[in-house]
Design an enzyme around this catalytic site. Structure first.
Site, PDB file in Angstrom:
ATOM      1  N   ASP A  67       0.866  -1.178   0.000  1.00 19.69           N
ATOM      2  CA  ASP A  67       0.000   0.000   0.000  1.00 19.69           C
ATOM      3  C   ASP A  67       0.900   1.223   0.000  1.00 19.69           C
ATOM      4  OD1 ASP A  67      -1.688   2.141   0.580  1.00 19.69           O
ATOM      5  OD2 ASP A  67      -2.861   1.037   2.060  1.00 19.69           O
ATOM      6  N   SER A 147      -2.072  14.453 -13.968  1.00 22.32           N
ATOM      7  CA  SER A 147      -3.255  14.426 -14.827  1.00 22.32           C
ATOM      8  C   SER A 147      -3.501  15.803 -15.419  1.00 22.32           C
ATOM      9  CB  SER A 147      -4.488  14.006 -14.012  1.00 22.32           C
ATOM     10  OG  SER A 147      -5.676  14.134 -14.766  1.00 22.32           O
ATOM     11  N   TYR A 160     -10.355  15.327  -6.670  1.00 16.72           N
ATOM     12  CA  TYR A 160      -9.348  14.631  -7.470  1.00 16.72           C
ATOM     13  C   TYR A 160      -8.475  15.650  -8.202  1.00 16.72           C
ATOM     14  CZ  TYR A 160      -7.312  11.967 -11.324  1.00 16.72           C
ATOM     15  OH  TYR A 160      -6.430  11.425 -12.233  1.00 16.72           O
ATOM     16  N   LYS A 164      -4.268  16.267  -7.898  1.00 15.78           N
ATOM     17  CA  LYS A 164      -3.325  16.241  -9.016  1.00 15.78           C
ATOM     18  C   LYS A 164      -2.613  17.585  -9.169  1.00 15.78           C
ATOM     19  CE  LYS A 164      -3.794  11.958 -10.179  1.00 15.78           C
ATOM     20  NZ  LYS A 164      -2.657  11.029  -9.977  1.00 15.78           N
TER      21      LYS A 164
END
Length: 256
Positions: A67, A147, A160, A164
């Site tokens: 992880d 991204s 999200y 990024k």
């Protein structure tokens, strides 16, 4: 081959962009540690890479489940690469997580925490353990899959997008701080592609939704794992030895 004698870790390499990067690196001569939470997928990628060896000097692979948000697990992952292959030259932070496309106030605390753990804290933990390993090799490369969401955010993915954006800023700051150690740090910024998170990005994976997203990409298609892998290969290679602090848009023109 462009990565002969190089040793790499690729997180989230059991599928999607990470798998593409791992396969490309191995094809170009690197020894690759495949990391993924999904043991079946991760081992399958590693086994496939190893079985494709044909005596031409292609790299080999090993699987290590960890992880990326857990400090002892990340330490063990880096140690495993050093123990098995003799060092570390390239650290690819590719593992990612997102919430489903929805209004920002509907995102739960657990979703928010997991997004920032995987997309941001993991970079901190990887640096903590990978940088000393890279220094022992006289330098190296850190790559992060960020991204276009961190550059040109869309509604419905606010947290999200924010994670990024943090990854891109961390990349640039790390690049400056680690430059004296001969460690280059860059990010890849893919547009939406064929990965396990495609449906989450769109809210629902339907032909209509795909047309909607593709309409914003001038080159007229989603990204593919090979697109990202080829960009990662160049940034990790000696051909890019003077490139650091870059957030490379691999997006078919989406961010123009």
């Amino acid at each position: 081959m462009r990565l002969t004698n190089k040793i790499a870790i690729v997180t989230g390499a059991g599928s999607g962009f990470g798998e593409g990067i791992a396969r490309t690196f191995a094809r170009e001569g690197a020894q690759v540690l495949i990391n993924d939470l999904d043991e079946e997928k991760g081992r399958s990628v590693a086994d496939s890479i190893n079985s494709s060896g044909d005596g031409t000097g292609r790299g080999q692979a090993m699987f290590f489940g960890a992880d990326v948000t857990d400090d002892p697990a990340v330490a063990a992952m880096v140690a495993a690469a050093e123990d098995r292959f003799g060092g570390l030259d390239i650290m690819v932070n590719n593992a990612g997580y997102t919430h489903r496309n929805k209004p920002m106030l509907e995102v739960t605390d657990d979703e928010f925490d997991r997004i920032f753990a995987v997309n941001v804290k993991a970079l901190f933990l990887a640096a903590r353990h990978a940088v000393p390993a890279l220094r022992r090799r006289g330098g190296g490369v850190i790559l992060t899959t960020a991204s276009t969401a961190g550059l040109r955010p869309r509604p419905g993915l606010t947290w999200y997008n924010s994670s990024k954006g943090a990854a891109i800023t961390a990349t640039k700051s790390m690049a400056v701080e680690l430059a004296p150690l001969k460690i280059r740090v860059n990010a890849l910024c893919p547009v939406i592609g064929e990965t396990g998170m495609t449906g989450d990005f769109m809210g629902e994976d339907t032909p209509e939704k795909r047309r909607q997203f593709i309409s914003g990409i001038p080159l007229g298609r989603m990204s593919r794992p090979d697109d990202i892998a080829n960009a990662a290969l160049w940034l990790a290679s000696d051909e890019a030895e003077f490139i650091t602090g870059v957030a490379l848009e691999v997006d078919g023109g989406r961010c123009v």
